[in-house]
Design an enzyme around this catalytic site. Sequence first.
Site, PDB file in Angstrom:
ATOM      1  N   GLU A   1      59.632 -36.109   0.220  1.00 35.96           N
ATOM      2  CA  GLU A   1      60.722 -36.270   1.190  1.00 35.96           C
ATOM      3  C   GLU A   1      60.722 -35.159   2.238  1.00 35.96           C
ATOM      4  O   GLU A   1      61.748 -34.872   2.844  1.00 35.96           O
ATOM      5  CB  GLU A   1      62.102 -36.317   0.481  1.00 35.96           C
ATOM      6  CG  GLU A   1      62.163 -37.076  -0.826  1.00 35.96           C
ATOM      7  CD  GLU A   1      61.863 -38.567  -0.683  1.00 35.96           C
ATOM      8  OE1 GLU A   1      61.627 -39.009   0.446  1.00 35.96           O
ATOM      9  OE2 GLU A   1      61.861 -39.264  -1.707  1.00 35.96           O
TER      10      GLU A   1
ATOM     11  N   ARG B   1      56.936 -32.644  11.978  1.00 33.85           N
ATOM     12  CA  ARG B   1      56.919 -34.031  12.447  1.00 33.85           C
ATOM     13  C   ARG B   1      57.384 -34.075  13.901  1.00 33.85           C
ATOM     14  O   ARG B   1      58.390 -33.450  14.262  1.00 33.85           O
ATOM     15  CB  ARG B   1      57.862 -34.862  11.568  1.00 33.85           C
ATOM     16  CG  ARG B   1      58.107 -36.250  12.108  1.00 33.85           C
ATOM     17  CD  ARG B   1      58.654 -37.213  11.098  1.00 33.85           C
ATOM     18  NE  ARG B   1      60.065 -37.108  10.821  1.00 33.85           N
ATOM     19  CZ  ARG B   1      60.807 -38.150  10.429  1.00 33.85           C
ATOM     20  NH1 ARG B   1      60.253 -39.328  10.230  1.00 33.85           N
ATOM     21  NH2 ARG B   1      62.083 -37.993  10.173  1.00 33.85           N
TER      22      ARG B   1
ATOM     23  N   ASP C   1      55.550 -43.253   6.166  1.00 32.18           N
ATOM     24  CA  ASP C   1      55.316 -43.815   4.842  1.00 32.18           C
ATOM     25  C   ASP C   1      54.229 -44.869   4.968  1.00 32.18           C
ATOM     26  O   ASP C   1      54.333 -45.776   5.810  1.00 32.18           O
ATOM     27  CB  ASP C   1      56.590 -44.499   4.316  1.00 32.18           C
ATOM     28  CG  ASP C   1      57.493 -43.538   3.571  1.00 32.18           C
ATOM     29  OD1 ASP C   1      57.012 -42.463   3.191  1.00 32.18           O
ATOM     30  OD2 ASP C   1      58.670 -43.862   3.374  1.00 32.18           O
TER      31      ASP C   1
ATOM     32  N   TRP D   1      63.167 -34.869   5.485  1.00 27.21           N
ATOM     33  CA  TRP D   1      63.087 -35.906   6.522  1.00 27.21           C
ATOM     34  C   TRP D   1      64.053 -37.050   6.213  1.00 27.21           C
ATOM     35  O   TRP D   1      63.985 -38.105   6.828  1.00 27.21           O
ATOM     36  CB  TRP D   1      61.659 -36.400   6.725  1.00 27.21           C
ATOM     37  CG  TRP D   1      61.083 -37.365   5.724  1.00 27.21           C
ATOM     38  CD1 TRP D   1      61.526 -37.641   4.472  1.00 27.21           C
ATOM     39  CD2 TRP D   1      59.941 -38.213   5.939  1.00 27.21           C
ATOM     40  NE1 TRP D   1      60.725 -38.588   3.876  1.00 27.21           N
ATOM     41  CE2 TRP D   1      59.738 -38.957   4.761  1.00 27.21           C
ATOM     42  CE3 TRP D   1      59.065 -38.409   6.998  1.00 27.21           C
ATOM     43  CZ2 TRP D   1      58.701 -39.881   4.610  1.00 27.21           C
ATOM     44  CZ3 TRP D   1      58.035 -39.332   6.849  1.00 27.21           C
ATOM     45  CH2 TRP D   1      57.864 -40.046   5.675  1.00 27.21           C
TER      46      TRP D   1
ATOM     47  N   ASP E   1      62.536 -40.565  -6.833  1.00 28.75           N
ATOM     48  CA  ASP E   1      62.819 -41.996  -6.653  1.00 28.75           C
ATOM     49  C   ASP E   1      64.132 -42.409  -7.305  1.00 28.75           C
ATOM     50  O   ASP E   1      64.818 -43.303  -6.811  1.00 28.75           O
ATOM     51  CB  ASP E   1      61.690 -42.825  -7.257  1.00 28.75           C
ATOM     52  CG  ASP E   1      60.349 -42.383  -6.722  1.00 28.75           C
ATOM     53  OD1 ASP E   1      60.026 -42.728  -5.593  1.00 28.75           O
ATOM     54  OD2 ASP E   1      59.647 -41.642  -7.450  1.00 28.75           O
TER      55      ASP E   1
END
Lengths: 535, 266
Positions: free
Chosen positions: A190, A242, A351, A405, A467
């Site tokens: 993440e 990013r 992703d 993120w 998750d």
Amino acid sequence: MKKGFLSIVLHAHLPFVRHPEYDSFFEEIWLFEAITECYVPLIRSLERLHQDRVNYRLTLSLSPPLILMLSDPLLQTRYLKYINNRLELAEKEIIRTRSMPEYQKLARLYRRLYLDTLDIFANQYDCNLLTAFKNFNAIGNLELITCAATHGFLPLLNRSEAAVRNQIDIGVKTFIAHFGFPPAGFWLPECGYYPGLEKHLKNAGINYFFVDSHGIENASEPPRNSVYAPLNCGNDVMAFARDPESSRQVWSSHEGYPGDYDYREYYSDIGFDLDMNYIAPYILDGYIRINTGIKYHRVTGGDLPKEVYQPRQALYKAQLHAQDFINKRQLQINRLSTDMDRPALIVSPYDAELFGHWWFEGPQWLEWVLRLADKNTNGIKTISCSDYLKQVSAHQIATPSASTWGDQGYSNFWINETNDWIYPLLHTAGADMEKLAITFQGVKASPLQERVLNQAARSLLLAQASDWPFIMQTGTTVEYATKRITDHLARFNYLRDSIRNNSINERYLSALEILDDVFPDIDFRNFNVAKQNLE
Amino acid sequence: MKLWKSRYNPLYKFSQQVLLDISEKVTQSYAPHDTRDQPELVLMPVDPVNLYVYWNLKQNETENIIEHVDKQLALRIYTLPEVSADSSNVKLSFDIEVQSFQNRQKVHLPVAASAYSAVIGEINADHSFSALATADTIHVPRQNPVPENNSNITANGIQFSKTQEDMITTDHQAQEIQVTENYFNESKNMLQTRQSSENNSVAEALILKNFQGYGYDLKIYEQNSDSATITILSQPILAEQITETHNTAKKSTTNISNTSGLGLLS
């Protein structure tokens, strides 16, 4: 020298879902869908690029749970069953749609895709897609990196240094065991970073990692080159940011490419649309409707009735969007190059599962972006972060700011009223694991004790996956996430108590080893904080 | 029927049903619950201006609080300016009353880029505080870039980001007091100074009642300065800084979010 570079990074991850205790299990379909819609299409694109001698660089992060699942014989066998089932459905659809030529054309397309997928999966790569990625890496086009052992969200596991360290170390070791070389880069689950994490990355042999834009923008020193050059965290581990602009073009639900009206509509699936008697053999347990992957409509737009999907039109649109993406990167680099003392690097991480699953045409778009970047003569070139570090040296020293993120840029998604209850339990188990490792410091454990302790470490790692809190927050399959975390922690407790009480039941232990068959080379002693601090 | 064999001891073979039975038995008998035998208090940073706290106290201690109506369980949270990312000579502290049946709480923080610690304990009838567990120090991140130079550092050491400064710049001098006064008037907060009984090195505290409507009174100490008290000049500036910092934090910094995996978003 090039004016600037583009680094596209795909992060491929799925939670470890493998249920030998059932004949079939719904959540295993996550993997099967991803193989069919994401990983095989990506491989198909990389093969075409290779055949056409396109010079490109792409980075693929493969999470350890995904590595383990892609190389697992049980899941490979089950995937063959799945894809054959889909093939059967496509053939049935060709018959059903014989009076609807537009639909039948699509049904034939799906049959061709499934046949090709089966061929790539079973014949070309002997059911193990890791071989494909290894090949593209060897050719020199694909940089492979990895992630934390079970995708643990490190900022919230930080209560225990051993927990964070083992998530990183076991992730790296798993990667090496399957690919035969160490990864230069690391995808923080993440993009969850906190100052100090770089120490563990350095110890694991990692050269670089990624953070979200504000991680660099809010660093301990103002970044001289904004988010377009890495920061040296002070220990020669580099943090890349990013790029918000290129991310938005793909991610944004409003302005992003995937929402274009010509693209295939994800939410229109025959699993939900067709008569139950007809579709029953292809859905869950014969009566629970799920996505089958066969979708006949395009996004269309607004509240208009969905129109039939036109693959050629969609492919044309993907090419246009790829050209638009490259044009905008060129403008961006032209703009940046006037102010920077080094070539700008635009890092665009996504992703991997976005491409093909959510955005059906995503793999073609990516392929076109890589082709266009190769043809481009205006000063843009694809590169990996490793390459960039070889070409550009002496980076600004500063510590990035804690960031992720996720929604709002911090840890909110992984700790809130839907999932906060898990953290005291995870921290307690982590502390107990450390105690067990300390107890056996300098003490030779019996082979049976060794197995129990290693299995306890596996249970802990599986419970730590990001998750589970993620699913709890999204509100989908919450029951499954809750059960998984409860099962893993209960298994940990059972194993811990069997050591403490000297009451090891080998039969139960063997069953748990079969149920949670991960990280075969794990060593529980690495959870000993004191020992690690001495090293 | 498929049988699963142990890789370590092939004598052990399991049918799917047996695997399932063992899994269920283990989960039923060993389901996780908090079993710490030592009292603990844990802070976890969430974002620049929020943290999560959980605690585990011995049962007899919470029972003791329930029995004594003149006692109140409370979290005392405070900044540690000496180890904060943005160094400051201002220390902040606030108490949050919690119920004995609770074991976790989300806390809204007054400032970003700061180190925080906490203690959980009882507030007694005489307002003294008896600690039951203490937390480790945590750091919450900054929410804006570090300024290009240090000229924005105020007398109290809390840094304005460029963005924040820009937002205040218009008629800055004229508005400074106005904003601060509005803040106090609109929120019906009371400005007080009070002799502190908690820290001998701090003489007086500025208290912002019901800070930002978060249900706690924020105590502001100026420490390690020549003056033992907060100066008249620094009071409104400080209040404005904290208010501004907090308002900025309410804005989302990232609009792009990831999907984090297949099938995990509806």
